[in-house]
Design a protein around this motif. Sequence first.
Motif: not given
Length: 280
Positions: A17-18, A75-77, A70-71, A81-83
Amino acid sequence: MEPTVSGSDERTVRELIRFYLLDHRTPVGRAIDIALLGLNLLFVGVFVVETYPVSARVRSALWQLEVGIAGVFAVEYLFRLYGARDRLAEFSNGYTMVDLLSILPTLSIVLLPTSVGIVNVGFLRAIRIVRVLRFYRFTADAEFFFGTVSDNTLRAMKLFLTILVLLVVSAGLFYSVESGANPGIETFGDAFYYTVVTLSTVGFGDIVPATAAGRWVTVAAILAAVILIPRQASKILREWTSKEKVNVTCPDCGLAYHDPDASHCKACGHVIYQEADSRE
């Protein structure tokens, strides 16, 4: 080279993802860049169109489109953060905070419709205009999905983007505080016209702020223009004026970039013996 998920080179989902959120070279990375760029333009465009008189059917379609985009951004946001290697640093990153701020109004209306009744919903949704700041993320380096540009081209792009962002954000905020109270501001186009005339110091005077908030938005826009635009322009000018310089560093004082025929440092006088062609 596109990463694989097999053998000793196996990557975790988080690393993948990163990689793809930062990548500009692989087909997947380029597709993500192009899609996010297009959605950014569409998201801002929805805000602009909504300021004009449209039918209830069109307005409903625009709202559904806004919620959908916006959805995707939400998800991208979360993926960013996760990656991220350092999630706290990513959360406090200016671009990431802009991402969150731009989608919070829409998501709050969808998820918590009763809680927004105590605030000005029009102003809350106008905050979406800060999404244009997100375009700065695409100029973080000289590598784009269409190739790599020169440093001078990148600086010129940043200057153009600074002017565009300043005009659009200022116009959006001015519209949000003046519409309804100012008869001269009926659409985003009116606010954009006022912003251009004001920041260019032409000042026709046909539109003036009618509220205290409008005056403060105008003051902030003028101060931002005075500070940001000359700063970006000076970087381009400095690059142009140093084209004829040769990148040689003085061993004594550390001054870099000297005239082509310099034999001594112009700052400290130390001998640098820079070579020059006598035929020039």
